[in-house]
Design an enzyme around this catalytic site. Sequence first.
Site, PDB file in Angstrom:
ATOM      1  N   LYS A   1      64.715  70.555  76.263  1.00  0.00           N
ATOM      2  CA  LYS A   1      63.329  70.401  75.807  1.00  0.00           C
ATOM      3  C   LYS A   1      63.088  70.955  74.409  1.00  0.00           C
ATOM      4  O   LYS A   1      62.202  70.497  73.695  1.00  0.00           O
ATOM      5  CB  LYS A   1      62.372  71.056  76.802  1.00  0.00           C
TER       6      LYS A   1
ATOM      7  N   GLU B   1      50.740  70.931  77.540  1.00  0.00           N
ATOM      8  CA  GLU B   1      50.494  71.187  78.958  1.00  0.00           C
ATOM      9  C   GLU B   1      51.860  71.465  79.566  1.00  0.00           C
ATOM     10  O   GLU B   1      52.893  71.053  79.051  1.00  0.00           O
ATOM     11  CB  GLU B   1      49.838  69.983  79.626  1.00  0.00           C
TER      12      GLU B   1
ATOM     13  N   SER C   1      71.240  68.877  81.903  1.00  0.00           N
ATOM     14  CA  SER C   1      70.027  69.066  81.092  1.00  0.00           C
ATOM     15  C   SER C   1      69.600  70.516  80.936  1.00  0.00           C
ATOM     16  O   SER C   1      68.944  70.866  79.958  1.00  0.00           O
ATOM     17  CB  SER C   1      68.879  68.251  81.688  1.00  0.00           C
TER      18      SER C   1
HETATM   19  C1  LIG Z   1      61.917  69.262  82.249  1.00  0.00           C
HETATM   20  C2  LIG Z   1      63.324  69.133  82.683  1.00  0.00           C
HETATM   21  C3  LIG Z   1      63.847  67.909  83.161  1.00  0.00           C
HETATM   22  C4  LIG Z   1      63.005  66.688  83.374  1.00  0.00           C
HETATM   23  O1  LIG Z   1      62.430  66.154  82.235  1.00  0.00           O
HETATM   24  P1  LIG Z   1      62.954  64.822  81.547  1.00  0.00           P
HETATM   25  O2  LIG Z   1      61.920  64.507  80.552  1.00  0.00           O
HETATM   26  O3  LIG Z   1      63.088  63.782  82.621  1.00  0.00           O
HETATM   27  O4  LIG Z   1      64.274  65.135  80.947  1.00  0.00           O
HETATM   28  C5  LIG Z   1      65.191  67.844  83.489  1.00  0.00           C
HETATM   29  N1  LIG Z   1      65.995  68.930  83.374  1.00  0.00           N
HETATM   30  C6  LIG Z   1      65.530  70.117  82.931  1.00  0.00           C
HETATM   31  C7  LIG Z   1      66.480  71.262  82.851  1.00  0.00           C
HETATM   32  C8  LIG Z   1      64.185  70.261  82.577  1.00  0.00           C
HETATM   33  O5  LIG Z   1      63.738  71.456  82.156  1.00  0.00           O
END
Ligand SMILES: *Cc1c(COP(=O)(O)O)cnc(C)c1O
Length: 403
Positions: free
Chosen positions: A100, A122, A388
């Site tokens: 993010k 938000e 992610s």
């Molecule tokens: C917020 C988040 C997601 C989901 O958000 P996407 O916009 O679908 O990527 C996935 N993995 C992590 C670690 C997150 O913090």
Amino acid sequence: MINRKISLNKGTYKQPNIFGYYGNFGGAYIPEMLHRNVEELKDRYIDIMYEESFQKEFHALLKDYVGRPSPLYLTERLSAQYKTKIFLKREDLNHTGAHKINNAIGQVLLAQRLGKKRIIAETGAGQHGVATATVCALKGIECVVYMGVKDIERQAPNVARMKMLGATVVPAMSGSQTLKDATNEAIRDWINNPVDTHYVIGSVVGPHPYPDMVARFQSVISEEMKSQLKEQTGNELPTKIIACVGGGSNAAGAFYHFLDDLNVELIAVEAAGLGVDTGHSAATTKLGKPGVLHGSKSLVMQTEDGQVVEPHSISAGLDYPGIGPLHAHLFESGRAKFLSATDDEAVQAAFELTKLEGIIPALESAHALAALKQIHFKQNDVTVLCLSGRGDKDLSTYMKRME
Ligand SMILES: *Cc1c(COP(=O)(O)O)cnc(C)c1O
């Protein structure tokens, strides 16, 4: 370098048309009072993003502040388990622990060039709020984060982080007191402060141009993957890419530079919650119908008369009743395959990765890992899974499941 052309027809996989549509999905469904803000952004985002000074500052921060490029790591024991080659794209190693931050940096730099003095956002679980508050601290900009009262109670550590970073966390008291209500409050704030404020949206959702803008900021993930694959395998194209989808930003970033390489199989994994048919799920492509949510037309989980259904996932980042318009288009066109994993499958997959590779994944990323069991691999396939985020924030959930 990214192609700047925006097509006039139905859009491509990579880019929406001038009205913000990917195929049948996208657009900007916003109240009259927001037109001025959104139009300003739409008219200027491309020019600002590709200015030399912007690119220089953005990439310098990605390198020295975030720690990019994030490694592309060839797993040994996980690969052996599935009798194939599995690489992890290590977004978990970024500063603040997930992908993010890439988007938060991009949007705050853009806001500065638009002359904005104040940032609002938000947040549900608090991950996007923390990333935004982090970049605002870095740049010395005022930051206000709207968050549902229930989420403030559930996510105390992230609330503390945001406050320590200097952000004001404003509780959203209305409705179900969660993400949806926080979004409404943020929009209300933006309507009241159109001149000096930028609204940082955290995924490839929202009215045009947000989905395209966020996808471009996150596309650094696939840009790096290409050169890392070339270096490590001799071929810049993998066989498969797997990513979890909440709104869809890490998946959009991981897919982006491969969208037009039709031989690369794209696999998106949604949260099935307790099970797709249990009424406690967040598997939007399985359960959703076309509808408008947060300013764009996409697939939305809703009742017969169009009320948005409360989603459920063990992972706060995937607990969202929609998906971004790009993903709705990838689903409808068949360009990406959509799988889903339950809460239990995700937790099990998190334990598997931890045991085999010594990496504790975020619960969101664990959904992508859980999909490995549903996919047929050939031995010579090269698969990249977008990890992610890291699992520190999810330790209490994991500990409850340990026995
Ligand atoms: C917020 C988040 C997601 C989901 O958000 P996407 O916009 O679908 O990527 C996935 N993995 C992590 C670690 C997150 O913090």
